[in-house]
Design a protein around this motif. Structure first.
Motif, PDB file in Angstrom:
ATOM      1  N   GLY A 111     -20.293   8.728 -48.892  1.00  0.00           N
ATOM      2  CA  GLY A 111     -20.561   7.462 -49.017  1.00  0.00           C
ATOM      3  C   GLY A 111     -21.795   6.980 -48.049  1.00  0.00           C
ATOM      4  O   GLY A 111     -22.189   6.196 -48.267  1.00  0.00           O
ATOM      5  N   LEU A 112     -21.919   7.653 -47.033  1.00  0.00           N
ATOM      6  CA  LEU A 112     -23.328   7.299 -46.283  1.00  0.00           C
ATOM      7  C   LEU A 112     -24.352   7.565 -46.913  1.00  0.00           C
ATOM      8  O   LEU A 112     -25.300   6.700 -46.796  1.00  0.00           O
ATOM      9  N   ARG A 113     -24.399   8.469 -47.574  1.00  0.00           N
ATOM     10  CA  ARG A 113     -25.777   8.917 -48.532  1.00  0.00           C
ATOM     11  C   ARG A 113     -25.937   7.901 -49.538  1.00  0.00           C
ATOM     12  O   ARG A 113     -27.043   7.289 -49.688  1.00  0.00           O
ATOM     13  N   ALA A 114     -24.876   7.536 -49.941  1.00  0.00           N
ATOM     14  CA  ALA A 114     -24.719   6.480 -51.142  1.00  0.00           C
ATOM     15  C   ALA A 114     -25.190   5.123 -50.649  1.00  0.00           C
ATOM     16  O   ALA A 114     -26.199   4.301 -51.222  1.00  0.00           O
ATOM     17  N   GLN A 115     -24.873   4.819 -49.409  1.00  0.00           N
ATOM     18  CA  GLN A 115     -25.141   3.464 -48.638  1.00  0.00           C
ATOM     19  C   GLN A 115     -26.687   3.538 -48.542  1.00  0.00           C
ATOM     20  O   GLN A 115     -27.352   2.354 -48.765  1.00  0.00           O
TER      21      GLN A 115
ATOM     22  N   ALA B 130     -34.451   0.175 -41.893  1.00  0.00           N
ATOM     23  CA  ALA B 130     -33.369   1.112 -42.605  1.00  0.00           C
ATOM     24  C   ALA B 130     -32.753   0.114 -43.583  1.00  0.00           C
ATOM     25  O   ALA B 130     -32.332   0.894 -44.494  1.00  0.00           O
ATOM     26  N   HIS B 131     -32.859  -1.020 -43.506  1.00  0.00           N
ATOM     27  CA  HIS B 131     -31.947  -1.698 -44.643  1.00  0.00           C
ATOM     28  C   HIS B 131     -32.547  -1.829 -46.001  1.00  0.00           C
ATOM     29  O   HIS B 131     -32.033  -2.312 -46.816  1.00  0.00           O
ATOM     30  N   ASP B 132     -34.033  -1.872 -45.707  1.00  0.00           N
ATOM     31  CA  ASP B 132     -34.710  -2.212 -47.197  1.00  0.00           C
ATOM     32  C   ASP B 132     -36.198  -1.020 -47.460  1.00  0.00           C
ATOM     33  O   ASP B 132     -36.701  -1.254 -48.513  1.00  0.00           O
ATOM     34  N   GLY B 133     -36.031  -0.230 -46.325  1.00  0.00           N
ATOM     35  CA  GLY B 133     -37.405   0.624 -46.269  1.00  0.00           C
ATOM     36  C   GLY B 133     -38.826   0.098 -46.052  1.00  0.00           C
ATOM     37  O   GLY B 133     -39.967   0.569 -46.206  1.00  0.00           O
ATOM     38  N   SER B 134     -38.877  -1.228 -45.738  1.00  0.00           N
ATOM     39  CA  SER B 134     -40.065  -1.869 -45.608  1.00  0.00           C
ATOM     40  C   SER B 134     -40.833  -1.521 -44.401  1.00  0.00           C
ATOM     41  O   SER B 134     -39.972  -1.267 -43.468  1.00  0.00           O
ATOM     42  N   VAL B 135     -42.068  -1.848 -44.213  1.00  0.00           N
ATOM     43  CA  VAL B 135     -42.754  -1.251 -42.975  1.00  0.00           C
ATOM     44  C   VAL B 135     -42.621  -2.476 -41.874  1.00  0.00           C
ATOM     45  O   VAL B 135     -42.323  -3.628 -42.004  1.00  0.00           O
ATOM     46  N   VAL B 136     -42.432  -1.722 -40.781  1.00  0.00           N
ATOM     47  CA  VAL B 136     -42.031  -2.384 -39.292  1.00  0.00           C
ATOM     48  C   VAL B 136     -43.504  -2.323 -38.710  1.00  0.00           C
ATOM     49  O   VAL B 136     -43.983  -1.398 -38.470  1.00  0.00           O
ATOM     50  N   GLY B 137     -44.156  -3.559 -38.378  1.00  0.00           N
ATOM     51  CA  GLY B 137     -45.204  -3.589 -37.866  1.00  0.00           C
ATOM     52  C   GLY B 137     -46.569  -3.249 -38.625  1.00  0.00           C
ATOM     53  O   GLY B 137     -46.476  -3.819 -39.841  1.00  0.00           O
ATOM     54  N   SER B 138     -47.627  -2.201 -38.234  1.00  0.00           N
ATOM     55  CA  SER B 138     -48.702  -1.900 -39.098  1.00  0.00           C
ATOM     56  C   SER B 138     -48.452  -0.876 -39.859  1.00  0.00           C
ATOM     57  O   SER B 138     -47.581  -0.133 -39.332  1.00  0.00           O
ATOM     58  N   VAL B 139     -49.205  -0.586 -40.762  1.00  0.00           N
ATOM     59  CA  VAL B 139     -49.377   0.498 -41.449  1.00  0.00           C
ATOM     60  C   VAL B 139     -50.106   1.605 -40.802  1.00  0.00           C
ATOM     61  O   VAL B 139     -51.287   1.202 -40.471  1.00  0.00           O
ATOM     62  N   VAL B 140     -49.630   2.618 -40.536  1.00  0.00           N
ATOM     63  CA  VAL B 140     -50.367   3.682 -39.923  1.00  0.00           C
ATOM     64  C   VAL B 140     -50.961   4.798 -40.957  1.00  0.00           C
ATOM     65  O   VAL B 140     -50.436   4.734 -41.971  1.00  0.00           O
ATOM     66  N   ALA B 141     -51.955   5.432 -40.425  1.00  0.00           N
ATOM     67  CA  ALA B 141     -52.827   6.259 -41.292  1.00  0.00           C
ATOM     68  C   ALA B 141     -51.826   7.527 -41.529  1.00  0.00           C
ATOM     69  O   ALA B 141     -51.312   8.150 -40.624  1.00  0.00           O
ATOM     70  N   ALA B 142     -51.878   7.963 -42.912  1.00  0.00           N
ATOM     71  CA  ALA B 142     -51.002   9.199 -43.075  1.00  0.00           C
ATOM     72  C   ALA B 142     -51.616  10.418 -42.479  1.00  0.00           C
ATOM     73  O   ALA B 142     -52.866  10.541 -42.226  1.00  0.00           O
ATOM     74  N   ASP B 143     -50.790  11.281 -42.232  1.00  0.00           N
ATOM     75  CA  ASP B 143     -51.148  12.741 -41.344  1.00  0.00           C
ATOM     76  C   ASP B 143     -50.334  13.894 -42.165  1.00  0.00           C
ATOM     77  O   ASP B 143     -49.595  13.754 -43.043  1.00  0.00           O
ATOM     78  N   GLN B 144     -50.579  14.876 -41.609  1.00  0.00           N
ATOM     79  CA  GLN B 144     -49.824  16.140 -42.204  1.00  0.00           C
ATOM     80  C   GLN B 144     -48.192  15.678 -42.326  1.00  0.00           C
ATOM     81  O   GLN B 144     -47.604  15.536 -41.216  1.00  0.00           O
ATOM     82  N   VAL B 145     -47.797  16.013 -43.451  1.00  0.00           N
ATOM     83  CA  VAL B 145     -46.000  15.794 -43.651  1.00  0.00           C
ATOM     84  C   VAL B 145     -45.585  17.147 -43.571  1.00  0.00           C
ATOM     85  O   VAL B 145     -46.015  18.123 -44.242  1.00  0.00           O
ATOM     86  N   GLU B 146     -44.319  17.259 -42.960  1.00  0.00           N
ATOM     87  CA  GLU B 146     -43.533  18.459 -42.559  1.00  0.00           C
ATOM     88  C   GLU B 146     -42.115  18.297 -43.099  1.00  0.00           C
ATOM     89  O   GLU B 146     -41.479  17.330 -42.730  1.00  0.00           O
ATOM     90  N   ALA B 147     -41.896  18.812 -44.523  1.00  0.00           N
ATOM     91  CA  ALA B 147     -40.770  18.302 -45.028  1.00  0.00           C
ATOM     92  C   ALA B 147     -39.587  19.051 -44.173  1.00  0.00           C
ATOM     93  O   ALA B 147     -39.690  20.232 -43.765  1.00  0.00           O
TER      94      ALA B 147
ATOM     95  N   ALA C 286     -30.297   1.271 -50.168  1.00  0.00           N
ATOM     96  CA  ALA C 286     -31.404   0.568 -49.366  1.00  0.00           C
ATOM     97  C   ALA C 286     -32.455   1.456 -49.512  1.00  0.00           C
ATOM     98  O   ALA C 286     -33.743   0.462 -49.620  1.00  0.00           O
ATOM     99  N   LEU C 287     -32.806   2.777 -49.587  1.00  0.00           N
ATOM    100  CA  LEU C 287     -34.052   3.214 -49.569  1.00  0.00           C
ATOM    101  C   LEU C 287     -34.573   4.130 -50.801  1.00  0.00           C
ATOM    102  O   LEU C 287     -35.711   4.330 -50.816  1.00  0.00           O
ATOM    103  N   GLY C 288     -33.510   3.961 -51.640  1.00  0.00           N
ATOM    104  CA  GLY C 288     -33.799   4.783 -53.047  1.00  0.00           C
ATOM    105  C   GLY C 288     -34.922   4.472 -53.703  1.00  0.00           C
ATOM    106  O   GLY C 288     -35.603   5.378 -54.644  1.00  0.00           O
ATOM    107  N   ALA C 289     -35.406   3.357 -53.716  1.00  0.00           N
ATOM    108  CA  ALA C 289     -36.574   2.664 -54.501  1.00  0.00           C
ATOM    109  C   ALA C 289     -38.042   3.341 -54.141  1.00  0.00           C
ATOM    110  O   ALA C 289     -38.985   3.033 -54.805  1.00  0.00           O
ATOM    111  N   ARG C 290     -38.113   3.888 -52.925  1.00  0.00           N
ATOM    112  CA  ARG C 290     -39.131   4.212 -52.313  1.00  0.00           C
ATOM    113  C   ARG C 290     -39.441   5.706 -52.367  1.00  0.00           C
ATOM    114  O   ARG C 290     -38.510   6.354 -51.995  1.00  0.00           O
TER     115      ARG C 290
END
Length: 418
Positions: A21-25, A90-107, A29-33
């Motif tokens: 249920g927590l995952r579905a919640q 967390a409620h909609d996935g929108s950016v908080v503050g400024s957009v930061v430059a992307a860096d290496q991502v570690e899954a 909020a975030l699944g569209a991104r």
């Protein structure tokens, strides 16, 4: 995708939600991104929101973390930005503050914000594997754990991982605005069977909650960590909960969970230093504790983490003495550890909490000063005489506090430490 224990429950007051249920919640909020191409930290306004983000992030192997909105000071924002961490609501996935430059991502990386003992904020990288410190426990009885920790702290993530990866382990998140009331409420509802916390939290609970109510809790498991666990609090809890398994655990955000002590005594057995057949290694060099652990997130070339904790062997046990650079009091050339004085003070039946620090003195260099919380109010001069006599009966003269401060409440930090 990481498999989680979908049928474990988290209890929010009178409402219970399973992991699925927590995952579905969170997915609503975030699944569209598409968040797979960035290192992000979700800014949350509630513990339910935070737990949903962790379930979502771990199940999808995101590079993520969570932080409470109230913690977003300029210093914290700067720390995230310099590490190329994108903050998102967390409620909609929108950016908080400024957009930061992307860096290496570690899954699968989990970003933990900690201030440690220095007070300086830093980002510690973990994974589900390093947070799941109960993985090596083959049989774990079903329990519902009261979780009083601050959202996003290392201890909080450990408890969340327990619920996510071990069948039959439920959680009751504490209300950080009034931990005593939320613990009392969990006891009254008859849900709580286990608790992970700190010695300071227990002293706070003992002052704030009626003893009969505390005794009514059907606790089967009590774990403590985060600060030095003294004999007085171990004895007090053993008397309150004779049926419970009481353990104190040495862990840090860098070394992970390393030492588990369940013999009812402060410190740990010196024989641990000699073991070579264990997954976790423990050694002492020049009075400092070193840990080698698969749950560590940093180590030297030999795999050892310098914990920067001071330890000392006394007989067949090793005792913690404090942190490097924040310990010894030098009284006219005689040296004493504040923790030894504190432990003796807290062994007095009228003392709930004690803290000893050094205060500069013209002739002696420094003197020990004690701050005390008493079990019940009494005349301060009488209390000073009582505790001075208590110290003089056992401690050296230079170790007996010469100045006393009597407080009405335990000064508990957000980390549940004092």
């Amino acid at each position: 995708m990481t498999n989680l224990c979908d049928l474990n429950f988290v209890h929010f007051g009178d409402v219970s939600v399973d992991i699925a249920g927590l995952r579905a919640q969170a997915a609503v909020a975030l699944g569209a991104r598409d968040l797979s191409a960035e290192r992000c930290v979700f800014v949350v306004d509630s513990v339910r929101e935070a737990l949903g983000c962790v379930v979502y992030g771990m199940s999808d192997d995101l590079d993520f973390g969570v932080v409470e909105r109230a913690r977003l000071s300029p210093e914290v924002l700067g720390r995230f930005a310099e590490n190329h961490v994108q903050l998102r609501n967390a409620h909609d996935g929108s950016v908080v503050g400024s957009v930061v430059a992307a860096d290496q991502v570690e899954a699968g990386r989990v970003t933990v914000l900690t201030s440690g003992t220095t007070g300086l904020f830093k980002l510690i990288s973990h994974t589900a594997a390093t947070l799941n410190t109960f993985e090596r426990v083959d049989v774990l009885p079903a329990n519902t754990w009261f979780m009083p920790y601050q959202i996003g702290s290392y201890a909080w993530y450990q408890m969340v991982a327990l619920c996510l990866f071990k069948e039959g382990q439920g959680l009751i998140p504490g209300d950080f605005s009034d931990l005593a009331a939320s613990f009392e409420g969990a006891i009254a509802r008859g849900l709580v069977t286990a608790i992970s916390s700190t010695p300071t939290f227990w002293r706070y609970a003992l002052m704030s909650i009626d003893e009969d109510t505390l005794k009514s809790a059907q606790l089967r498991s009590i774990s403590m960590g985060g600060e030095i666990v003294d004999q007085a609090i171990l004895d007090r809890l053993a008397a309150l909960y004779p049926q419970a398994r009481i353990r104190h655990i040495y862990a840090s955000s860098e070394a992970g969970a390393a030492i588990v002590v369940s013999d009812g005594k402060a410190g740990f057995k010196a024989e641990l230093l000699e073991r070579t057949d264990s997954t976790i290694g423990v050694k002492m060099e020049e009075g400092r504790l070193y840990i080698r652990s698969p749950y560590a997130n940093r180590a030297d070339e030999g795999g050892w983490v310098d914990t920067e904790d001071l330890v000392e062997q006394r007989g067949d046990r090793i005792y913690f003495l404090g942190r490097v650079g924040n310990t010894m009091i030098n009284v006219g050339g005689q040296k004493v550890f504040p923790q030894d004085i504190e432990a003796h003070l807290m062994a007095h039946e009228e003392v709930v909490w004690a803290r000893v620090i050094a205060r500069k003195a013209p002739l002696m260099g420094a003197l020990p000063v004690a701050s005390i919380v008493l079990r019940k109010q009494m005349d301060e001069m009488a209390a000073e005489r009582m505790l001075t006599a208590h110290c003089e009966a056992v401690l050296a003269e230079y170790a007996t506090p010469r100045m006393w401060n009597f407080l009405s409440d335990i000064p508990m930090k957000d980390s549940l430490k004092s």
